[in-house]
Every structure is written in C-alpha cells, then in structure tokens.
Design an enzyme around this catalytic site. Structure first.
Site, PDB file in Angstrom:
ATOM      1  N   ASN A  15       0.868  -1.185   0.000  1.00  0.00           N
ATOM      2  CA  ASN A  15       0.000   0.000   0.000  1.00  0.00           C
ATOM      3  C   ASN A  15       0.900   1.228   0.000  1.00  0.00           C
ATOM      4  OD1 ASN A  15      -1.895   1.981   0.389  1.00  0.00           O
ATOM      5  ND2 ASN A  15      -2.170   1.565   2.578  1.00  0.00           N
ATOM      6  N   LYS A  39       0.073   4.264  -0.372  1.00  0.00           N
ATOM      7  CA  LYS A  39      -0.586   5.491   0.124  1.00  0.00           C
ATOM      8  C   LYS A  39      -0.354   6.616  -0.886  1.00  0.00           C
ATOM      9  CE  LYS A  39       0.436   3.736   4.670  1.00  0.00           C
ATOM     10  NZ  LYS A  39       0.225   3.923   6.078  1.00  0.00           N
ATOM     11  N   HIS A  92      -9.497   1.510   4.916  1.00  0.00           N
ATOM     12  CA  HIS A  92      -8.188   1.714   5.563  1.00  0.00           C
ATOM     13  C   HIS A  92      -8.350   2.729   6.694  1.00  0.00           C
ATOM     14  CE1 HIS A  92      -4.036   2.864   6.217  1.00  0.00           C
ATOM     15  NE2 HIS A  92      -3.692   1.740   5.621  1.00  0.00           N
ATOM     16  N   GLU A 151      -6.646   5.145   7.617  1.00  0.00           N
ATOM     17  CA  GLU A 151      -6.421   6.561   7.264  1.00  0.00           C
ATOM     18  C   GLU A 151      -7.666   7.146   6.618  1.00  0.00           C
ATOM     19  OE1 GLU A 151      -2.761   5.804   5.203  1.00  0.00           O
ATOM     20  OE2 GLU A 151      -1.832   5.351   7.135  1.00  0.00           O
ATOM     21  N   GLU A 156      -5.418  -4.204  11.139  1.00  0.00           N
ATOM     22  CA  GLU A 156      -4.438  -3.128  11.210  1.00  0.00           C
ATOM     23  C   GLU A 156      -4.750  -2.230  12.402  1.00  0.00           C
ATOM     24  OE1 GLU A 156      -2.412  -2.455   7.193  1.00  0.00           O
ATOM     25  OE2 GLU A 156      -4.028  -1.033   7.373  1.00  0.00           O
ATOM     26  N   GLY A 161       2.364   2.920  10.595  1.00  0.00           N
ATOM     27  CA  GLY A 161       3.335   3.985  10.344  1.00  0.00           C
ATOM     28  C   GLY A 161       4.045   4.489  11.589  1.00  0.00           C
ATOM     29  N   SER A 218       3.347  -1.364  10.607  1.00  0.00           N
ATOM     30  CA  SER A 218       4.792  -1.355  10.843  1.00  0.00           C
ATOM     31  C   SER A 218       5.438  -2.718  10.638  1.00  0.00           C
ATOM     32  CB  SER A 218       5.095  -0.818  12.252  1.00  0.00           C
ATOM     33  OG  SER A 218       4.645   0.517  12.365  1.00  0.00           O
ATOM     34  N   GLY A 242       2.811  -0.907   4.355  1.00  0.00           N
ATOM     35  CA  GLY A 242       2.946   0.488   3.942  1.00  0.00           C
ATOM     36  C   GLY A 242       4.411   0.821   3.694  1.00  0.00           C
ATOM     37  N   GLY A 243       5.062   1.407   4.700  1.00  0.00           N
ATOM     38  CA  GLY A 243       6.425   1.919   4.562  1.00  0.00           C
ATOM     39  C   GLY A 243       7.406   0.940   3.936  1.00  0.00           C
TER      40      GLY A 243
END
Ligand code: PEP
Length: 255
Positions: free
Chosen positions: A8, A10, A94, A96, A166, A172, A212, A233-234
């Site tokens: 993802n 983002k 999600h 966010e 999540e 994050g 994470s 993500g990251g």
C-alpha cells in the site's frame, strides 16, 4: 492457504516512480513464487503500473474507490474505472480513510457491496485505536466493524475476501502489534465469519496483519497458521525491502 502480501503505497510515487518500481519487481518476479503479491499505487499511477505488470503474476490493487458506477461525484473513482486498468483488488476502510477522511461504517459497507457487484476482491481493513485498546475494547471494536461491513451478505457471496487487521496505533509508527495480538484478531474474524456464513467461509477468508511490518518482524506473523499475509505500507516503498519482506514471510510460513 497461500500468503497474500500487498503493497500500500498510500500517497507516494509518481507514475514514473511506480513504473520503475514495477519494472524491477517484475524483473525479480521468480523470487516471489508461491506468494500472491499485490501492488496498490495511487490512482494516478495505476495506468503506468498496469502497463508494466500486464501478463505477470503480480496483481494490481486500488487504495480506495467510490460505490457508484458513474455520476456527479466530483473527485471520486468508480469500480468500473478501476477495472478498466485491470485492477483486481481494492483496499476498503483503511484506517487513514476512516480516521483522517471521515469514512464511516456505512460508506465502507456500500463500497463492499460495489466490490461484490463488480467482482473486485476487497481487502477490508479493521483495527482499534490506541485508546480503545487501552480500555480493553479491541474485540468489541473489531466485531462492530466486521458486523457493519459483512452482516447481511449471503454466504458465499464473496468469491474471495481478505480482512486486514491493522491496529491504528501500529500503522506507520514503527510499533508493530505482537503476533499474539494478530492471532487474537484473526481468530475473532474467523469466528464471526463462521457465525455469519458457516465454517467453509470461515476457512476461506484470508486474514492479513498490517502495521509497521517489515522484513525483520514479518516472520512472527507469517508463522501463525491464522495469518495469511500482510498489508505493507512503509516497507513496500522500496523494491528491496518489499522483496525481503516477502521472502521472510514465505520462509516463516513454510510455503
Ligand atoms: C498500511 O499502509 O496499511 C500500513 C500498515 O502502513 P505501515 O506498514 O507503514 O505501518
């Protein structure tokens, strides 16, 4: 059941950056064997990613969509528009979107209905906020989110359903949940799906962990029989770290 690992991105990567990433991922496609790998770029990079990934085993997902097929909905993207690019999966709900952009359970439900109508596989995200966890409300929050999303669909309605656990406080932040937390959530998901649609559906639903996750900690999650992959993500923004994570997951899962 095989692992499904989704990137993802983002609001990261231009079309040309997405193209470069996908080219490299495709060049190393053989290393990914045995894992269902999915890339979810921003809408503006879908075309570039789709062109590079066409004919590969790497799938294309969207990070969000609207529930109507077309109409006066300025700024929204419809399921049909996504399918036009060969998108097969869509992230729905999600955190966010829930907590920064105000998406509520009713909107998430409508998006799931649209995904079902159009044969898109949903990655339904659920997860508790830190204060909810501190108050011992994790189970109740997850159950509420799941019931709002899934109750009322016919058993077998979804050919494929992925639920991503999540926890909001883990996304994050560099502070992943423990494998035990993920296991508890996965057990809760399957228990609820069993209540709603029976045991066959409960064993067919795939549960990802997200928050994470990286090459160093994925093993603890992927080794759990209840966890079928990750939403990343990251650690999905660079090809090397994404592939390292996939390889570590595959090794831990023994697939
Ligand atoms: C996510 O984007 O869903 C996510 C889990 O992000 P990160 O891996 O960066 O925590």
């Amino acid at each position: 059941m095989g692992l499904i690992i989704a990137a993802n991105w983002k609001m990261h990567k231009s079309a040309s950056e997405a193209e470069t990433f996908c080219r490299e991922l495709r060049r190393r496609e053989k290393e990914l064997q045995g894992v269902e790998v999915l890339v979810c770029p921003p809408f503006t990079a879908l075309a570039a990613a789709a062109e590079v990934l066409a004919g590969s085993s790497i799938k294309l997902g969207a990070q969000n969509m609207f529930w109507e097929d077309k109409g006066a909905f300025t700024g929204e993207i419809s399921p049909l528009m996504l399918k036009d690019f060969g998108v097969s999966h869509v992230i729905i709900g999600h955190s966010e979107r829930r907590h920064i952009l105000g998406e509520d359970d009713a909107a998430i439900r409508r998006k799931l209905e649209a995904a079902l109508r159009h044969g898109l596989t949903p990655l339904l995200c659920i997860g508790e906020k830190e204060e909810e966890r501190d108050q011992g409300e994790t189970g109740a929050v997850l159950e509420r989110q799941l019931r709002a999303a899934l109750e009322g669909f016919e058993p077998g309605a979804f050919k494929e359903l992925v639920v991503a656990y999540e926890p909001v406080w883990a996304i994050g932040t560099g502070r992943a949940a423990s494998p035990a937390d993920a296991d508890n959530a996965a057990v809760l998901v399957r228990r609820l799906v069993e209540q709603l649609w029976g045991s066959e559906a409960a064993s067919a639903v795939r549960v990802q962990y997200g928050g994470s996750v990286n090459a160093g900690n994925i093993g603890g999650f992927a080794a759990l029989p209840s966890i079928d992959g990750a939403l990343v993500g990251g650690a999905s923004l660079e090809v090397d770290s994404f592939i390292s994570l996939i390889l570590a997951a595959r090794e831990a899962a023994g697939c």
